[in-house]
Design a protein around this motif. Structure first.
Motif, short mmCIF file in Angstrom:
data_model
loop_
_atom_site.label_atom_id
_atom_site.label_comp_id
_atom_site.label_asym_id
_atom_site.label_seq_id
_atom_site.Cartn_x
_atom_site.Cartn_y
_atom_site.Cartn_z
N LEU A 275 94.84 94.84 78.12
CA LEU A 275 94.16 95.86 77.31
C LEU A 275 93.08 96.56 78.11
N SER A 276 92.34 95.79 78.89
CA SER A 276 91.27 96.37 79.71
C SER A 276 91.83 97.37 80.71
N THR A 277 92.97 97.04 81.29
CA THR A 277 93.61 97.94 82.26
C THR A 277 94.01 99.25 81.60
N VAL A 278 94.61 99.16 80.42
CA VAL A 278 95.04 100.37 79.70
C VAL A 278 93.83 101.22 79.31
N LEU A 279 92.79 100.58 78.80
CA LEU A 279 91.59 101.30 78.37
C LEU A 279 90.88 101.94 79.55
N SER A 280 90.87 101.26 80.69
CA SER A 280 90.23 101.82 81.89
C SER A 280 90.99 103.04 82.40
N ALA A 281 92.30 102.98 82.28
CA ALA A 281 93.13 104.09 82.76
C ALA A 281 93.03 105.30 81.85
N ASP A 282 92.90 105.07 80.55
CA ASP A 282 92.83 106.18 79.59
C ASP A 282 92.07 105.71 78.35
N ALA A 283 90.81 106.08 78.27
CA ALA A 283 89.95 105.61 77.17
C ALA A 283 90.42 106.13 75.81
N ARG A 284 91.22 107.18 75.80
CA ARG A 284 91.71 107.70 74.53
C ARG A 284 92.53 106.67 73.76
N THR A 285 93.11 105.71 74.48
CA THR A 285 93.95 104.72 73.81
C THR A 285 93.16 103.85 72.84
N LEU A 286 91.83 103.88 72.94
CA LEU A 286 91.03 103.14 71.96
C LEU A 286 91.35 103.63 70.54
N LEU A 287 91.68 104.91 70.40
CA LEU A 287 92.03 105.46 69.09
C LEU A 287 93.17 104.66 68.46
N VAL A 288 94.17 104.34 69.26
CA VAL A 288 95.33 103.60 68.76
C VAL A 288 94.94 102.16 68.44
N PHE A 289 94.27 101.51 69.36
CA PHE A 289 93.92 100.10 69.16
C PHE A 289 92.92 99.93 68.00
N ARG A 290 91.97 100.84 67.90
CA ARG A 290 91.01 100.75 66.79
C ARG A 290 91.71 100.96 65.45
N THR A 291 92.65 101.89 65.42
CA THR A 291 93.40 102.14 64.19
C THR A 291 94.23 100.92 63.81
N ILE A 292 94.81 100.26 64.80
CA ILE A 292 95.55 99.03 64.52
C ILE A 292 94.61 97.98 63.92
N CYS A 293 93.40 97.91 64.43
CA CYS A 293 92.43 96.93 63.93
C CYS A 293 91.96 97.26 62.51
N GLY A 294 92.05 98.51 62.11
CA GLY A 294 91.67 98.88 60.75
C GLY A 294 90.19 99.11 60.55
N LEU A 295 89.47 99.45 61.61
CA LEU A 295 88.03 99.69 61.50
C LEU A 295 87.71 101.15 61.80
N VAL A 296 86.68 101.67 61.13
CA VAL A 296 86.20 103.01 61.47
C VAL A 296 85.29 102.90 62.68
N ARG A 297 84.87 104.03 63.20
CA ARG A 297 84.17 104.04 64.50
C ARG A 297 82.95 103.13 64.55
N ASN A 298 82.05 103.31 63.61
CA ASN A 298 80.81 102.53 63.66
C ASN A 298 81.06 101.05 63.44
#
Length: 375
Positions: free
Chosen positions: A92-115
């Motif tokens: 996960l760290s490798t993917v996030l380091s390569a493209d931080a936009r992917t946090l949108l997908v992982f955060r959505t999977i987690c079911g949490l809003v930004r804050n």
């Protein structure tokens, strides 16, 4: 003695806005407090409700929330994890380091809003005694592709995602509550994610998520300021095109409005209109809502503005309203008509506002900027 029906007929038959305003002013003189609400509600239903336009059928363009952007980022996240098969912290760290936009997908999977996610990274950083926690603003910037993660941040974010999906970050939910990860796509952690990523999602589960989470809720929340500005933008454009001196108020100029025009109600009305002598000539408030209960609450604002109008010597008070919530006439639109002497407009009737006093006398006092030539 004038009957309710005669008063309603006189108002509906008025051939100009100024005549209508005059007829509205007669209502308290001709009728007792028992009849007045009925008159205002009847007039609201006959003359004003037909011009109210519900805006709930539309949402603002918001490319960040459109499927094209999400699909693009999802593909990066899926490819980087082999369809969520490789989801160790390092992966996960490798993917996030390569493209931080992917946090949108992982955060959505987690079911949490930004804050919520940002606060979760703070818990993880404290747990690991690291400095990689990120703020809600940083989450937003990363997901929109406006910033990248440094190694410490990527690691903390990856651990946060991992612990959330494994349900290791928070304790078990007490009776009557359940974890936000106890949902269809993460019920069995990454196993469920992988199954759905490769096998698809049954349509009834997709619809349930919309039912449970709210249709268009995120994009509506994200564009709430734009929706709120629609009426004010339209009024400002009208005043500018007509050359009417005005100030659009906001948090930045409340003190100036009070000092210059002695308007002490807080917050100040959305617009103050004045003449060449810097004399206050009108106050205008914009309110939009599709909910009747919210409209009822917003109607109380006009009662306070009416009191301020009276204190200032009867400065005309106008309303520009939008949304289906104002169709509930008895305790919403009716009282606003009372407090504005009928000076209520919608986007549909906005141009007519220039025919009511004092705007005819103010038109052209400010030079109108030249319009660009059409091709």
């Amino acid at each position: 003695m004038t009957t309710v029906e005669e008063t309603v007929a006189a108002i509906t038959a008025a051939d100009t806005w100024d005549t209508r305003v005059t007829e509205f002013r007669y209502v308290p003189q001709r009728h007792g407090t028992d009849d007045q609400p009925k008159i205002y509600a009847t007039i609201a239903r006959e003359l004003y409700v037909p011009h109210l336009i519900a805006d709930f059928a539309y949402v603002h363009d918001a490319p960040f929330y459109d499927d094209a952007y999400f699909d693009q980022v999802y593909q990066v996240a899926s490819d980087g994890t082999a369809a969520f098969a490789n989801v160790s912290v390092d992966d996960l760290s490798t993917v996030l380091s390569a493209d931080a936009r992917t946090l949108l997908v992982f955060r959505t999977i987690c079911g949490l809003v930004r804050n919520e996610f940002a606060d979760s990274t703070t818990l993880v950083a404290q747990q690991l005694n690291l400095s990689g926690a990120i703020s809600g603003g940083r989450v937003d910037a990363a997901e929109r592709g406006n910033s990248q993660f440094n190694p410490a941040e990527a690691h903390v974010v990856a651990v946060t995602i991992d612990q959330l999906i494994r349900r290791e970050l928070f304790s078990d939910a007490p009776p009557g509550l359940h974890s936000k990860q106890d949902k269809f796509d993460t019920r069995d952690g990454w196993d469920t994610v992988r199954q759905l990523a490769t096998g698809g999602v049954p349509y009834h589960h997709f619809l349930h998520q919309r039912h449970y989470g709210g249709a268009f809720r995120q994009v509506l929340d994200a564009t709430s300021t734009q929706r709120g500005d629609l009426l004010e933008d339209a009024v400002q454009a009208l005043f500018e095109q007509a050359g009417i001196p005005h100030i659009r108020t906001g948090s930045h100029n409340q003190g100036d409005i009070a000092a210059r025009f002695q308007v002490t109600v807080t917050p100040a009305p959305d617009f103050v209109v004045f003449d060449n002598n810097d004399t206050l000539r009108a106050m205008l408030e914009c309110k939009a809502t599709n909910d009747g209960g919210t409209a009822r609450d917003k109607a109380a604002r006009f009662e306070r503005l009416r009191a301020e109008s009276t204190r200032l010597g009867g400065v005309p008070l106008l309303a520009v309203l939008g949304g289906a919530g104002w169709k509930r006439v008895n305790d919403t639109l009716g009282p606003v008509l009372r407090d504005t002497d009928g000076r209520v407009f919608t986007v549909d009737t906005l141009d007519e506002m220039l025919t009511v006093a004092p705007f005819a006398q103010l038109t052209g006092l400010v030079p109108v900027p030249p319009q660009p030539a059409s091709d």
